[in-house]
Design a protein around this motif. Structure first.
Motif, PDB file in Angstrom:
ATOM      1  N   ALA A 121      31.061  -4.880  18.648  1.00  0.00           N
ATOM      2  CA  ALA A 121      32.025  -5.226  17.603  1.00  0.00           C
ATOM      3  C   ALA A 121      33.136  -6.072  18.213  1.00  0.00           C
ATOM      4  CB  ALA A 121      32.602  -3.965  16.961  1.00  0.00           C
ATOM      5  N   PHE A 122      33.901  -6.734  17.350  1.00  0.00           N
ATOM      6  CA  PHE A 122      34.995  -7.608  17.792  1.00  0.00           C
ATOM      7  C   PHE A 122      36.276  -7.195  17.087  1.00  0.00           C
ATOM      8  CE2 PHE A 122      37.607 -11.344  16.807  1.00  0.00           C
ATOM      9  CZ  PHE A 122      38.003 -11.678  18.092  1.00  0.00           C
ATOM     10  N   ASP A 123      37.359  -7.136  17.880  1.00  0.00           N
ATOM     11  CA  ASP A 123      38.681  -6.822  17.330  1.00  0.00           C
ATOM     12  C   ASP A 123      39.629  -7.929  17.747  1.00  0.00           C
ATOM     13  OD1 ASP A 123      41.189  -5.794  16.637  1.00  0.00           O
ATOM     14  OD2 ASP A 123      40.470  -3.733  16.860  1.00  0.00           O
ATOM     15  N   PRO A 124      40.170  -8.709  16.795  1.00  0.00           N
ATOM     16  CA  PRO A 124      41.027  -9.849  17.170  1.00  0.00           C
ATOM     17  C   PRO A 124      42.403  -9.445  17.682  1.00  0.00           C
ATOM     18  CG  PRO A 124      40.920  -9.637  14.789  1.00  0.00           C
ATOM     19  CD  PRO A 124      39.964  -8.617  15.344  1.00  0.00           C
ATOM     20  N   ASP A 125      42.731  -8.153  17.692  1.00  0.00           N
ATOM     21  CA  ASP A 125      44.025  -7.739  18.233  1.00  0.00           C
ATOM     22  C   ASP A 125      44.034  -7.914  19.748  1.00  0.00           C
ATOM     23  OD1 ASP A 125      45.117  -7.069  15.760  1.00  0.00           O
ATOM     24  OD2 ASP A 125      44.150  -5.117  15.759  1.00  0.00           O
ATOM     25  N   LEU A 126      45.172  -7.560  20.356  1.00  0.00           N
ATOM     26  CA  LEU A 126      45.343  -7.752  21.789  1.00  0.00           C
ATOM     27  C   LEU A 126      45.486  -6.415  22.504  1.00  0.00           C
ATOM     28  CD1 LEU A 126      47.757 -10.798  22.249  1.00  0.00           C
ATOM     29  CD2 LEU A 126      45.308 -10.697  22.700  1.00  0.00           C
ATOM     30  N   HIS A 127      45.236  -6.465  23.800  1.00  0.00           N
ATOM     31  CA  HIS A 127      45.501  -5.345  24.716  1.00  0.00           C
ATOM     32  C   HIS A 127      44.833  -4.061  24.219  1.00  0.00           C
ATOM     33  CE1 HIS A 127      47.984  -8.291  26.548  1.00  0.00           C
ATOM     34  NE2 HIS A 127      48.901  -8.285  25.577  1.00  0.00           N
ATOM     35  N   GLU A 128      45.606  -2.955  24.184  1.00  0.00           N
ATOM     36  CA  GLU A 128      44.981  -1.696  23.789  1.00  0.00           C
ATOM     37  C   GLU A 128      44.491  -1.731  22.347  1.00  0.00           C
ATOM     38  OE1 GLU A 128      49.349  -1.497  23.014  1.00  0.00           O
ATOM     39  OE2 GLU A 128      48.087  -2.026  24.721  1.00  0.00           O
ATOM     40  N   ASN A 129      45.085  -2.582  21.522  1.00  0.00           N
ATOM     41  CA  ASN A 129      44.608  -2.697  20.145  1.00  0.00           C
ATOM     42  C   ASN A 129      43.229  -3.369  20.066  1.00  0.00           C
ATOM     43  OD1 ASN A 129      47.060  -1.630  19.290  1.00  0.00           O
ATOM     44  ND2 ASN A 129      48.017  -3.644  19.110  1.00  0.00           N
ATOM     45  N   GLN A 130      42.837  -3.948  21.175  1.00  0.00           N
ATOM     46  CA  GLN A 130      41.562  -4.677  21.213  1.00  0.00           C
ATOM     47  C   GLN A 130      40.471  -3.891  21.934  1.00  0.00           C
ATOM     48  OE1 GLN A 130      41.509  -8.131  23.761  1.00  0.00           O
ATOM     49  NE2 GLN A 130      40.410  -9.371  22.254  1.00  0.00           N
ATOM     50  N   TYR A 131      40.878  -2.898  22.735  1.00  0.00           N
ATOM     51  CA  TYR A 131      39.902  -2.135  23.501  1.00  0.00           C
ATOM     52  C   TYR A 131      39.130  -1.217  22.558  1.00  0.00           C
ATOM     53  CZ  TYR A 131      42.658  -3.767  27.461  1.00  0.00           C
ATOM     54  OH  TYR A 131      43.317  -4.541  28.356  1.00  0.00           O
ATOM     55  N   LEU A 132      37.811  -1.317  22.564  1.00  0.00           N
ATOM     56  CA  LEU A 132      36.968  -0.586  21.620  1.00  0.00           C
ATOM     57  C   LEU A 132      36.189   0.506  22.330  1.00  0.00           C
ATOM     58  CD1 LEU A 132      35.540  -3.515  19.458  1.00  0.00           C
ATOM     59  CD2 LEU A 132      37.595  -2.165  19.075  1.00  0.00           C
ATOM     60  N   VAL A 133      35.999   1.608  21.609  1.00  0.00           N
ATOM     61  CA  VAL A 133      35.163   2.719  22.060  1.00  0.00           C
ATOM     62  C   VAL A 133      34.115   2.956  20.982  1.00  0.00           C
ATOM     63  CG1 VAL A 133      35.092   5.131  22.789  1.00  0.00           C
ATOM     64  CG2 VAL A 133      37.080   3.723  23.338  1.00  0.00           C
ATOM     65  N   TYR A 134      32.848   3.139  21.425  1.00  0.00           N
ATOM     66  CA  TYR A 134      31.742   3.274  20.495  1.00  0.00           C
ATOM     67  C   TYR A 134      31.245   4.730  20.472  1.00  0.00           C
ATOM     68  CZ  TYR A 134      31.696  -1.802  20.845  1.00  0.00           C
ATOM     69  OH  TYR A 134      32.061  -3.118  20.822  1.00  0.00           O
ATOM     70  N   PHE A 135      30.950   5.254  19.267  1.00  0.00           N
ATOM     71  CA  PHE A 135      30.460   6.614  19.075  1.00  0.00           C
ATOM     72  C   PHE A 135      29.266   6.583  18.138  1.00  0.00           C
ATOM     73  CE2 PHE A 135      35.051   6.713  19.625  1.00  0.00           C
ATOM     74  CZ  PHE A 135      35.222   7.631  20.640  1.00  0.00           C
ATOM     75  N   ILE A 136      28.410   7.592  18.345  1.00  0.00           N
ATOM     76  CA  ILE A 136      27.353   7.841  17.368  1.00  0.00           C
ATOM     77  C   ILE A 136      27.854   8.930  16.433  1.00  0.00           C
ATOM     78  CG2 ILE A 136      25.014   8.693  17.015  1.00  0.00           C
ATOM     79  CD1 ILE A 136      24.242   7.500  19.679  1.00  0.00           C
ATOM     80  N   ILE A 137      27.906   8.646  15.179  1.00  0.00           N
ATOM     81  CA  ILE A 137      28.349   9.643  14.210  1.00  0.00           C
ATOM     82  C   ILE A 137      27.262  10.715  14.117  1.00  0.00           C
ATOM     83  CG2 ILE A 137      28.992  10.053  11.814  1.00  0.00           C
ATOM     84  CD1 ILE A 137      30.045   7.223  11.689  1.00  0.00           C
ATOM     85  N   GLU A 138      27.665  11.972  14.386  1.00  0.00           N
ATOM     86  CA  GLU A 138      26.702  13.066  14.477  1.00  0.00           C
ATOM     87  C   GLU A 138      25.961  13.268  13.163  1.00  0.00           C
ATOM     88  OE1 GLU A 138      25.540  14.712  16.886  1.00  0.00           O
ATOM     89  OE2 GLU A 138      26.801  13.821  18.438  1.00  0.00           O
ATOM     90  N   LYS A 139      24.653  13.478  13.323  1.00  0.00           N
ATOM     91  CA  LYS A 139      23.814  13.775  12.180  1.00  0.00           C
ATOM     92  C   LYS A 139      22.598  14.532  12.693  1.00  0.00           C
ATOM     93  CE  LYS A 139      21.064  11.629   8.521  1.00  0.00           C
ATOM     94  NZ  LYS A 139      20.585  10.370   7.946  1.00  0.00           N
ATOM     95  N   GLU A 140      22.307  15.690  12.080  1.00  0.00           N
ATOM     96  CA  GLU A 140      21.177  16.499  12.531  1.00  0.00           C
ATOM     97  C   GLU A 140      19.909  16.140  11.762  1.00  0.00           C
ATOM     98  OE1 GLU A 140      21.962  20.611  12.497  1.00  0.00           O
ATOM     99  OE2 GLU A 140      23.434  20.532  14.120  1.00  0.00           O
ATOM    100  N   ILE A 141      18.827  16.062  12.523  1.00  0.00           N
ATOM    101  CA  ILE A 141      17.512  15.860  11.924  1.00  0.00           C
ATOM    102  C   ILE A 141      16.630  17.002  12.418  1.00  0.00           C
ATOM    103  CG2 ILE A 141      15.519  14.350  11.739  1.00  0.00           C
ATOM    104  CD1 ILE A 141      17.339  12.011  12.201  1.00  0.00           C
ATOM    105  N   VAL A 142      16.250  17.896  11.524  1.00  0.00           N
ATOM    106  CA  VAL A 142      15.417  19.072  11.840  1.00  0.00           C
ATOM    107  C   VAL A 142      16.051  19.834  13.011  1.00  0.00           C
ATOM    108  CG1 VAL A 142      13.053  19.921  12.173  1.00  0.00           C
ATOM    109  CG2 VAL A 142      13.434  17.674  11.163  1.00  0.00           C
TER     110      VAL A 142
END
Length: 807
Positions: free
Chosen positions: A481-502
């Motif tokens: 993903a891209f965030d046009p903000d600067l510095h810490e506002n631009q640093y991205l962290v990615y997560f998998i949204i939890e979802k159970e399957i069986v």
């Protein structure tokens, strides 16, 4: 006769002279005749023979002749008539060229022979007016000074006329002129000449040249005339003073006029000629030394140029007097007055001063907030001192006047650092002078970032194909993903949204790198168990408060041909050889057996075809390659062996193709095998599976409904209880499939229909179901559900729950 008639008057005239001459002959013995000049050739002058008393008849015999004068023979005698006639025209002016002679005689002798006699003849040539007066020169040039007094006389060349007497020049006439006339004079020899007399004073400046025509007229009838042009050039005298175009000159010049620049070019003119019109320019004594020191005057051409710096603040008006003097003997002069007005020049640039400036500011700064305060000034006066200030129109700022020459810079539109991180704001100040002067000052406004932009994925939905049997930890895709903000506002962290399957968390199946969004598989996927996954990934920035966005990820497991076909019919109780019995009287086309194989792969990989690998007699049996039915192609004969061995191979459509084989040993018998009514008490034969074939075809042909059927069958199995039979204890059947379990549960059954239900249910769950006879147990069987990785030859070590059904 015609010539004679014409000459009759002349004869009388000649006769008159002849009589007069006869009187004189007593003394001179000369015969006189008078004729006009220019008589036509052949004209008769007189009868010479009669006048001399000669016999006409003897003239030829006596050879009468006349003298030749100057190689010309003007006259001759007609010997037949005795007449004297003209042979060649006589020009009196040619014969008697002297103008002093009033008479012109042609003397000649007439001679006759036998006896010789000589007669003296005088022929007087009388003048006729055959010549017009003419001047020796066509033009007469006279130079007369414009100061010549009236009455002055000027001799003119006289005209000449070759004729004499009254046919010569009689008088002169002058063309009309207000300044001149003529006076005709007579010379001692009687000739006429004219004097030109000045009757009015000449003015060269009014008329420099006078053109006159002098006409000479003779006294002949009709009169003749000749003309000459009189060109009178009036000579100049210094009688005119130089004059300027204007008496007073008012000139405006700007201060700081460049050195050597032309201020004005004075032009004085003198209508005199020659040196009398040459002019010299100079300052008069009335011109101040300051003016003479500031300006220079060219004495030749009258140019006034700047010699020193002109400053409006030092001196504003210069008064000068310029004299123009000619170079005549008695020089004359003229003067003019010159006023030079110095105009204030816009020579001071406007100035701008930054009094207050705030930078950097947050990008969410409110509209109408003051950013800077500036002041403007100009040292000039009037319009030159009035200053206008402005900034570029496309900027989101505006200028607002707060007080005299003070301005505030305010925000006029919302700012966005992601679009424009900083602004170069140039203040331009311009005065109202002509030409206007300007100056500028530039400030840089920096915008501080605010976390006002959510992370953005390039796509809102990702479809990622993953080949089954992948290696754990394999990179599936990079979801950045891209965030046009600067510095810490631009640093991205990615997560998998939890979802159970069986009961399985999505984070146990997939992993995403929180820093770069790389998506990994944590396990090896099996298409026959899981075909797709649908979950969300969130990208969250590090701003305060944090902003996030998510994207949907669709993982599609792509099938591989990794499952070998499994032959489920006919049942192989002992190894891989199936023994079957068939009546020897079986008809042609009868169904002998049916081979059924299943492949848990999908689509092309699960499409199975059948063919004989080995056959005892290829003419006896046929095999349908699609449904696996083995039928007789003819009836058995006594020559056919009793035992027939058939090897059938079942091969899927994968690449590379996988296969399984079954060996069928057929034994022919003379009588038919007894059929038992109770299907639960007979050995497993091919006809037991007729219904099974139908369900398999439906299941394999309807892949899109496979999942739904599996769910329905599973629900039926969970709810179903076995029907008690007499002397039978309560049954306990359970087929449990746990995720990733390697333990197989077994149930002892003797009912074929129930076995088939379990077969379908467990197959849908991805397991293989086999039925094995219990040794020494009659028609009882053990039905085992095995993991897919378990082969047909494997046996389970798990304890089996056995239900006893008496026969």
């Amino acid at each position: 006769m015609e010539a004679h008639c014409v000459l009759q008057p002349w004869k009388r005239y000649v006769s008159f002279f002849f009589l007069f001459s006869a009187t004189m002959n007593t003394l001179s013995a000369v015969t006189h005749y008078s004729i006009p000049e220019e008589m036509e050739e052949g004209s008769v002058v007189a009868n010479l023979a009669a006048d001399l008393g000669l016999d006409v008849k003897t003239l030829s015999r006596r050879k009468m002749r006349l003298d030749i004068i100057a190689n010309k023979k003007y006259l001759d005698v007609n010997k037949e008539t005795g007449e004297l006639y003209i042979v060649e025209k006589i020009d009196r002016e040619y014969l008697c060229a002297s103008k002093t002679a009033t008479t012109c005689f042609l003397k000649l002798d007439a001679t006759i022979e036998n006896p010789i006699r000589i007669f003296n003849i005088e022929l007087e040539i009388m003048d006729i007016n055959d010549n017009a007066p003419n001047f020796r020169r066509d033009s007469i040039h006279l130079d007369i000074s414009e100061s010549t007094p009236t009455g002055e006389r000027f001799s003119l060349n006289n005209a000449v006329d070759s004729d004499v007497g009254t046919n010569s020049v009689k008088t002169y006439y002058l063309s009309e002129s207000e300044h001149f006339n003529i006076e005709v004079q007579t010379g001692r020899d009687g000739s006429k000449f004219a004097d030109l007399i000045l009757k009015k004073t000449l003015d060269r400046e009014e008329q420099a040249v006078h053109n006159l025509i002098l006409t000479a007229v003779d006294g002949g009838v009709p009169a003749r005339s000749g003309t000459a042009n009189i060109i009178v050039r009036v000579l100049d005298t210094n009688d005119n003073a130089p004059q300027f175009e204007k008496d007073n000159y008012n000139i405006n010049i700007m201060e700081n006029y460049p050195f050597g620049s032309l201020v004005v070019k004075l032009n004085a003119t003198d209508i005199d000629d020659g040196t009398n019109s040459d002019i010299i320019y100079s300052f008069s004594l009335y011109t101040s030394e300051k003016a003479q020191g500031t300006f220079s005057l060219n004495p030749t051409n009258g140019e006034i140029r700047v010699k020193e710096m002109i400053n409006y603040e030092d001196f504003r008006i210069y008064d000068m007097e310029v004299i123009a003097t000619d170079k005549g003997t008695n020089s004359l002069s003229g003067q003019c007055k010159l006023t030079i007005l110095v105009t204030d020049m816009n020579d001071n640039h406007p100035e701008i001063s930054i009094k207050s400036f705030q930078s950097p500011v947050k990008e969410v700064i409110a509209v109408d907030t003051v950013i800077a305060v500036v002041s403007v000034s100009d040292k000039d006066s009037g319009d030159n001192g009035k200053v206008d200030i402005h900034i570029a129109d496309q900027l989101p700022f505006a200028l607002r006047e707060s007080s005299d020459n003070y301005y505030e810079l305010v925000v006029s539109e919302p700012l966005d650092r992601e679009k424009v991180p900083e602004y170069e704001i140039t203040f331009t100040v311009t005065d109202r002078g002509s030409p206007p002067l300007s100056d500028n000052e530039t400030i840089t406004l920096e915008l501080l970032d605010v976390n006002d932009n959510v992370p953005q994925f390039p796509q809102s939905f990702y479809t990622i194909p993953v080949m089954e049997n992948n290696a754990p930890g394999a990179l599936l895709s990079s979801l950045t993903a891209f965030d046009p903000d600067l510095h810490e506002n631009q640093y991205l962290v990615y997560f998998i949204i939890e979802k159970e399957i069986v009961n399985t968390s999505m984070s146990m199946l997939f992993s995403i790198n929180p820093e770069n969004g790389n998506l990994y598989a944590l396990k090896t996927f099996d298409y026959e168990i899981e075909k797709e996954f649908l979950f969300h990934i969130e990208a969250r920035d590090s701003g305060v408060p944090p902003l996030s966005s998510n994207v949907t990820v669709h993982i599609i497991i792509v099938d591989q041909n990794d499952n070998t076909p499994v032959i489920v019919s006919p049942w192989r109780a002992h190894g891989s050889v199936v023994e079957e019995k068939i009546p020897r009287s079986t008809d042609k086309g009868s169904l002998v057996s049916k081979v059924i194989a299943i492949d848990t792969d999908s689509v092309q990989n699960s499409r199975i075809t059948y063919q004989f690998l080995q056959v005892t007699d290829a003419t006896l049996f046929s095999l349908d390659q699609y449904n696996g039915e083995i039928r007789t192609m003819r009836m058995f004969s006594y020559r056919d062996p009793r035992h027939q061995r058939l090897v059938v191979i079942a091969k899927d459509n994968g690449d590379p193709a996988l296969s399984a084989t079954v060996t069928i040993k057929l034994s022919t018998v003379e009588t038919a095998v007894k059929a038992y009514a109770d299907m639960t008490e007979v050995p497993l034969e091919y006809d037991i599976f007729s219904d099974l074939n139908l369900y398999l075809v439906i299941g394999l042909g309807s892949v899109s409904f496979l999942l739904l059927i599996t769910i329905l069958v599973t629900c039926v199995l969970k709810c179903q209880k076995p029907m008690p039979s007499k002397a039978a204890p309560p049954s306990r059947n359970s087929v449990i499939s746990e995720r990733n379990s390697t333990i197989a549960d077994s149930t002892l059954v003797s009912n074929d229909a129930y076995w088939y239900s379990l077969f379908l249910a467990e197959t849908r769950k991805g397991k293989l179901v086999v039925r094995q006879p219990v040794p020494k147990a009659g028609s009882r069987y053990i039905v085992s559900s095995l993991p897919r990785s378990t082969g047909l030859t494997e046996t389970s070590d798990s304890a089996a729950s056995t239900l006893q059904y008496p026969k």
